[in-house]
Scaffold this motif. Structure first.
Motif, PDB file in Angstrom:
ATOM      1  N   HIS A  30       0.813  -1.222   0.000  1.00 52.81           N
ATOM      2  CA  HIS A  30       0.000   0.000   0.000  1.00 52.81           C
ATOM      3  C   HIS A  30       0.847   1.274   0.000  1.00 52.81           C
ATOM      4  O   HIS A  30       0.578   2.217  -0.758  1.00 52.81           O
ATOM      5  CB  HIS A  30      -0.922   0.034   1.228  1.00 52.81           C
ATOM      6  CG  HIS A  30      -2.196  -0.751   1.065  1.00 52.81           C
ATOM      7  ND1 HIS A  30      -3.084  -0.524   0.057  1.00 52.81           N
ATOM      8  CD2 HIS A  30      -2.725  -1.755   1.822  1.00 52.81           C
ATOM      9  CE1 HIS A  30      -4.128  -1.351   0.185  1.00 52.81           C
ATOM     10  NE2 HIS A  30      -3.930  -2.126   1.246  1.00 52.81           N
ATOM     11  N   CYS A  58      -7.137  -1.612   4.781  1.00 53.55           N
ATOM     12  CA  CYS A  58      -5.887  -1.102   5.341  1.00 53.55           C
ATOM     13  C   CYS A  58      -5.538   0.288   4.814  1.00 53.55           C
ATOM     14  O   CYS A  58      -4.842   1.048   5.466  1.00 53.55           O
ATOM     15  CB  CYS A  58      -4.740  -2.072   5.062  1.00 53.55           C
ATOM     16  SG  CYS A  58      -4.646  -3.337   6.355  1.00 53.55           S
ATOM     17  N   ASP A 100      -9.213  -5.489  -2.501  1.00 56.38           N
ATOM     18  CA  ASP A 100      -9.911  -6.538  -3.247  1.00 56.38           C
ATOM     19  C   ASP A 100     -11.172  -7.027  -2.526  1.00 56.38           C
ATOM     20  O   ASP A 100     -12.031  -7.640  -3.152  1.00 56.38           O
ATOM     21  CB  ASP A 100      -8.977  -7.697  -3.601  1.00 56.38           C
ATOM     22  CG  ASP A 100      -8.086  -8.114  -2.452  1.00 56.38           C
ATOM     23  OD1 ASP A 100      -8.175  -7.518  -1.367  1.00 56.38           O
ATOM     24  OD2 ASP A 100      -7.286  -9.051  -2.639  1.00 56.38           O
ATOM     25  N   GLY A 101     -11.288  -6.754  -1.229  1.00 56.31           N
ATOM     26  CA  GLY A 101     -12.568  -7.008  -0.568  1.00 56.31           C
ATOM     27  C   GLY A 101     -13.508  -5.880  -0.913  1.00 56.31           C
ATOM     28  O   GLY A 101     -14.662  -6.066  -1.315  1.00 56.31           O
ATOM     29  N   ASP A 102     -12.992  -4.662  -0.794  1.00 54.68           N
ATOM     30  CA  ASP A 102     -13.743  -3.437  -1.042  1.00 54.68           C
ATOM     31  C   ASP A 102     -14.327  -3.413  -2.459  1.00 54.68           C
ATOM     32  O   ASP A 102     -15.525  -3.200  -2.650  1.00 54.68           O
ATOM     33  CB  ASP A 102     -12.753  -2.273  -0.860  1.00 54.68           C
ATOM     34  CG  ASP A 102     -13.406  -0.970  -0.489  1.00 54.68           C
ATOM     35  OD1 ASP A 102     -13.893  -0.865   0.646  1.00 54.68           O
ATOM     36  OD2 ASP A 102     -13.409  -0.053  -1.332  1.00 54.68           O
ATOM     37  N   ALA A 132      -7.182  -7.685   4.472  1.00 55.64           N
ATOM     38  CA  ALA A 132      -6.113  -7.491   5.437  1.00 55.64           C
ATOM     39  C   ALA A 132      -6.635  -6.846   6.716  1.00 55.64           C
ATOM     40  O   ALA A 132      -6.456  -7.360   7.807  1.00 55.64           O
ATOM     41  CB  ALA A 132      -5.016  -6.644   4.812  1.00 55.64           C
TER      42      ALA A 132
HETATM   43  C1  LIG Z   1     -20.484  -2.601   5.487  1.00 54.40           C
HETATM   44  C2  LIG Z   1     -19.186  -3.032   6.086  1.00 54.40           C
HETATM   45  N1  LIG Z   1     -18.939  -4.334   6.248  1.00 54.40           N
HETATM   46  C3  LIG Z   1     -17.770  -4.730   6.764  1.00 54.40           C
HETATM   47  C4  LIG Z   1     -16.823  -3.830   7.143  1.00 54.40           C
HETATM   48  C5  LIG Z   1     -15.533  -4.318   7.751  1.00 54.40           C
HETATM   49  N2  LIG Z   1     -14.387  -4.241   6.849  1.00 54.40           N
HETATM   50  C6  LIG Z   1     -13.547  -3.229   6.903  1.00 54.40           C
HETATM   51  S1  LIG Z   1     -12.282  -3.371   5.841  1.00 54.40           S
HETATM   52  C7  LIG Z   1     -12.859  -4.836   5.274  1.00 54.40           C
HETATM   53  C8  LIG Z   1     -12.112  -5.637   4.261  1.00 54.40           C
HETATM   54  C9  LIG Z   1     -10.972  -4.937   3.670  1.00 54.40           C
HETATM   55  O1  LIG Z   1     -10.328  -5.776   2.777  1.00 54.40           O
HETATM   56  P1  LIG Z   1      -9.716  -5.249   1.416  1.00 54.40           P
HETATM   57  O2  LIG Z   1     -10.713  -4.431   0.703  1.00 54.40           O
HETATM   58  O3  LIG Z   1      -9.199  -6.420   0.698  1.00 54.40           O
HETATM   59  O4  LIG Z   1      -8.581  -4.246   1.851  1.00 54.40           O
HETATM   60  P2  LIG Z   1      -7.187  -4.543   2.551  1.00 54.40           P
HETATM   61  O5  LIG Z   1      -7.398  -4.308   4.000  1.00 54.40           O
HETATM   62  O6  LIG Z   1      -6.806  -5.925   2.221  1.00 54.40           O
HETATM   63  O7  LIG Z   1      -6.281  -3.530   1.960  1.00 54.40           O
HETATM   64  C10 LIG Z   1     -14.023  -5.185   5.918  1.00 54.40           C
HETATM   65  C11 LIG Z   1     -14.770  -6.418   5.673  1.00 54.40           C
HETATM   66  C12 LIG Z   1     -17.139  -2.460   6.972  1.00 54.40           C
HETATM   67  N3  LIG Z   1     -16.295  -1.484   7.312  1.00 54.40           N
HETATM   68  N4  LIG Z   1     -18.317  -2.091   6.442  1.00 54.40           N
END
Ligand SMILES: Cc1ncc(C[n+]2csc(CCOP(=O)(O)OP(=O)(O)O)c2C)c(N)n1
Ligand code: SF4
Lengths: 467, 350
Positions: A30, A58, A100-102, A132
């Motif tokens: 990042h 993150c 990638d979750g977002d 993450a």
């Molecule tokens: C509506 C909602 N559901 C769940 C969450 C909790 N949450 C925060 S970050 C996240 C996942 C982040 O993963 P990613 O997008 O892959 O980003 P990374 O941290 O890997 O950079 C989740 C599920 C939230 N903030 N809002």
């Protein structure tokens, strides 16, 4: 991780204190990616023009570091927020940054639809094969067999699917201008990532449209490795599923422009049709409650509207309320019109003073609601086999016949209007009604004369046969 | 100048006079005419219209537009309103102005498209997460569909808070005369907090998170103070309550039905009045107590007592008899049902 970069704030005040370190773990992608974005922003001279939309993940705190305008919205919605921004400030540079979750899971459709619309922003997609921030859970991009906190036995593709290849999916869409997948796992790859990021921002600076850059990124903490191991995982494992390269570059093609719509003024839009500005109270005017009912297509709603329009033009209190939705199904339509000399209470009608019924279901439904002194006018070709409540004045009227005899079979509603005028049920000068009838055909002026003929014939019939 | 139009179209006209810059929405009956009118009228005025892929997208597009200091709106109904709640909470947390119109249909779940008032709690108590409030105004005529839309924008800008116009299917679908507003709502200067992609706003940040608990708490206290300061904006209508023995109370289309009932009961010689809250948040507590204090009360609503709960909450007279006449499921309450309940109460029968 300590980062000095042009385009970053000198001190990360938003992080608290006078700190110079980012919140990212050692070996995290990042920080590198944000540094590349910041540098490109400065080099392209777009720092003042840039609005950065950060994700939840993150990278939620990009606004600690990058020196530009910042918006932080909900998890998964950075693309949708950016889609709003580019419409609010179309000439500016908008960046959306998502994990990638977002992007791949919760917000996928928003990202996909933004790409499909070709919304003019730079879209950076950080793929670290997992969630993450929330503790290393399975992401749509997690590799088959990869262990995460929610796939402790390894990703089972039969249950959870294969890794989601977003570049490949977006490459099916027509509107994106640029699509590339890069990596920040080593310095050679970082060089290419720098170029791709710069390209995406150039496309924004030139207002060319949507640019998507996926960036494979190590997350030592959740890949359960050290910096070297995590980088290796990205290069050796992830690249097998996510090949690097430019999927599309249409940055030299002509930029499409939005369709032109002829401008109008507010006055032209609102097109207020009545000059009289006040609706006067007329305590002496008795309130009348009209119900019009029949099959859809019989012009029941417009019959009510002509009367409401005439009353409104005359400065009376008037409301028109249609049946809608389920009531409309099965072909029935009805509307309630209240004309009054004082402010109208309920626009809905339980017991009409006048019921105009054009079909059998209307009689069945509304005739029983009439009370002493009420008036029923009904299409006389419909058999009246509903019991008439006591004291109701009943007028069978051959509206359909009069309409077709005068050449407009569809104008039974106009015939009923004539009948109501003749029976004195409207408390308005005939000229006002006729004028409202003409107005109702302003879009189809050809129909005015024939309808006026029906109107006159109906009045004559009512005068002879009903009074 | 007047125009005879549908309530839903009057909302769009109000939005135009309020200086709304953009409409983001997703179709749903019985709110769709608002989008139809915006799709027709916004582009020729140089305003943005976009049919979003879902209500979640729509509210977040509004978040983006508002962050850039633009006024935006959306209109929806039950299921779509539920999808927007996360976004409403974010708008409130980030203190962004935006206006959402809820043309209530029935629920729970899909419900039918008939009129109901079952979204009261969701709207008035803040349907999303966290300690926030939404400004909620409840029109009862086509004129107010327009005027209160403008008021929503005004208050939304003034307090940097989302505002909601809470109407129902009757008000959306009915037509009445609309007197066109005199002039445009004045635009405010948002440069101190918005992010417009220019040098002036480059240092600004729009967000709703403070990692430090003390800061997040301070933010919360500041919001509570702001909500408290909205009390001066209450709006209500008192129709013949002063000498009344029984006060009917209702908002939205129900208040129209009650007004008919009051007129009829007055004709019969009963002393009856109507108290109508126009702002549901801030709730017109003072106005309500002065109209209803010491009197029997009949609450009329198209929901399961959600509004009555607020009447109970705000009425200081603990001995008041509070009756309820209500329907649900898309059935309108008839004037007759209100009359018979009122007569029962006036005549002291249970
Ligand atoms: C509506 C909602 N559901 C769940 C969450 C909790 N949450 C925060 S970050 C996240 C996942 C982040 O993963 P990613 O997008 O892959 O980003 P990374 O941290 O890997 O950079 C989740 C599920 C939230 N903030 N809002
Ligand atoms: S957990 Fe992973 S993605 Fe998050 S900061 Fe650490 S290394 Fe980076």
């Amino acid at each position: 991780m300590i980062i000095r970069s042009k385009g970053f704030y000198d001190e990360f005040e938003r992080k608290g204190g006078r700190r110079r370190t980012t919140h990212y773990c050692a070996g995290c992608g990042h920080g590198i990616i944000q540094k590349l974005i910041a540098e490109a922003m400065v080099d392209l001279g777009i720092q003042d023009d840039t609005v950065f939309v950060s994700p939840v993940g993150c990278a939620a705190f990009c606004y600690y570091y990058l020196d530009c305008g910042h918006v932080a919205g909900p998890h998964g919605r950075a693309a949708a927020v950016a889609s709003g921004l580019v419409r609010a400030i179309p000439d500016k540079v908008v960046i959306a940054y998502q994990g990638d979750g977002d992007l791949g899971a919760i917000g996928f459709n928003n990202a996909f639809q933004a790409a499909n619309r070709g919304d003019g922003f730079a879209h950076f997609f950080v793929n670290n094969a997992l969630y993450a921030m929330t503790g290393g859970q399975l992401a749509p991009t997690t590799l088959p067999g990869q262990k995460t906190t929610t796939s402790p036995y390894g990703r089972d593709v039969v249950n959870t699917g294969e890794p989601l290849k977003v570049c490949e999916v977006f490459n099916q869409l027509d509107r994106p201008v640029y699509i590339e997948r890069v990596s920040v796992a080593d310095s050679k790859r970082i060089k290419q990532a720098r170029k791709a990021i710069r390209k995406a921002l150039e496309i924004q600076k030139e207002g060319k449209g949507y640019a998507f850059v996926e960036i494979l990124s190590p997350c030592p903490t959740n890949m359960r490795a050290d910096s070297v191991g995590a980088a290796e995982f990205v290069t050796k494992e992830m690249e097998g599923y996510f090949p690097l390269g430019v999927f599309r570059d249409r940055s030299d093609a002509e930029t499409a422009c939005c369709m032109e719509v002829a401008p109008k003024t507010v006055e032209e839009i609102v097109d207020a049709d009545y000059a009289g500005d006040v609706i006067a109270d007329m305590p002496e005017l008795r309130e009348r409650r009209y119900k019009f009912s029949g099959f859809g297509g019989q012009g029941i709603l417009s019959l009510g509207l002509v009367i409401a329009d005439a009353a409104s033009e005359m400065g009376r209190h008037v409301s028109w309320f249609p049946s809608y939705g389920p009531e409309q199904r099965g072909g029935s339509a009805s509307c309630s019109v209240v004309v009054s000399g004082r402010e109208i209470g309920s626009p809905t009608i339980d017991h009409p003073d006048v019921l105009v019924a054009m079909n059998q279901p209307s009689l069945e439904r509304f005739l029983p609601t009439l009370r002493q002194g009420a008036v029923l006018i009904y299409e006389s070709s419909v058999p009246l086999n509903v019991e008439v409540p006591e004291g109701v004045n009943v007028h069978p009227f051959p509206a359909a016949r009069i309409a077709s005899e005068n050449g407009v079979a569809k104008a039974a509603n106009t015939a009923l209007l004539g009948c109501m005028v003749e029976l004195g049920l409207l408390d308005m000068p005939e000229a006002e009604i006729a004028e409202a009838l003409r107005r109702s055909f302003s879009a189809k002026p050809k129909l005015i004369d024939s309808n006026m003929a029906v109107f006159e014939a109906a009045k004559e019939y009512a005068r002879k046969e009903l009074s | 100048m007047r125009k005879f139009i549908k309530g839903n179209e009057a909302v769009t006209i109000g939005a135009i006079y309020a200086g709304c810059d953009a409409y983001f929405g997703y179709p749903i009956t019985p709110a769709s005419e608002i989008a139809h009118a915006a799709a027709m009228h916004f582009p020729p005025l140089g305003k943005e219209f976009l049919q979003a892929e879902c209500e979640t997208a729509a509210i977040n597009m509004m978040y983006g537009a508002a962050a850039a200091g633009k006024l935006s709106m959306s209109a929806s109904s039950g299921p779509g309103m539920s999808l927007m709640q996360e976004g409403m909470s974010y708008l409130a947390g980030a203190q962004l102005p935006a206006v959402v119109v809820d043309i209530m249909r029935t629920g729970p779940g899909l419900g039918n498209i008939g009129p109901e008032q079952g979204d009261y709690n969701q709207a008035v108590k803040g349907g999303g997460h966290g300690n926030y409030r939404t400004i909620v105004l409840a029109p009862n005529s086509v004129q107010e569909m327009c005027d209160l839309t403008i008021k929503c924008f005004e208050l939304s800008m003034k307090y940097r808070n989302p505002a909601l116009l809470l109407a129902d299917a009757v008000l959306g679908q009915m037509m009445e005369s609309l007197t066109i507003p005199d002039g445009m709502l004045e635009k405010q200067d948002f440069s101190s907090w918005s992010v417009r992609g220019d040098a002036v706003t480059r240092k600004n940040l729009v967000c709703s998170i403070y990692l430090e608990p003390d800061l997040q708490e301070r933010h919360n206290w500041m919001l509570q103070e702001k909500y408290e300061s909205m009390r001066c904006e209450t709006m209500a209508e008192n129709y013949l309550c002063d000498d009344a023995d029984l006060v009917l109370t209702a908002y939205g289309s129900c208040s129209r039905i009650c007004r008919s009932a009051v007129d009829m009961l007055r004709d019969e010689g009963f002393k009856v009045g109507l108290f109508r809250p126009i702002s549901l948040y801030p709730f017109p507590e003072e106005e309500m107590n002065s109209a209803m204090g010491g009197k029997d009360v009949l609450v009329v609503e198209l929901s399961n007592g959600q509004y009555r709960d607020d009447v109970r909450l705000h009425l200081r007279d603990c001995d008041a008899v509070i009756g309820l006449a209500n329907r649900m499921g898309g059935n309108l309450i008839s004037v007759e049902e209100v009359l018979s309940k009122a007569r029962d109460m006036l005549e002291g029968s249970p």
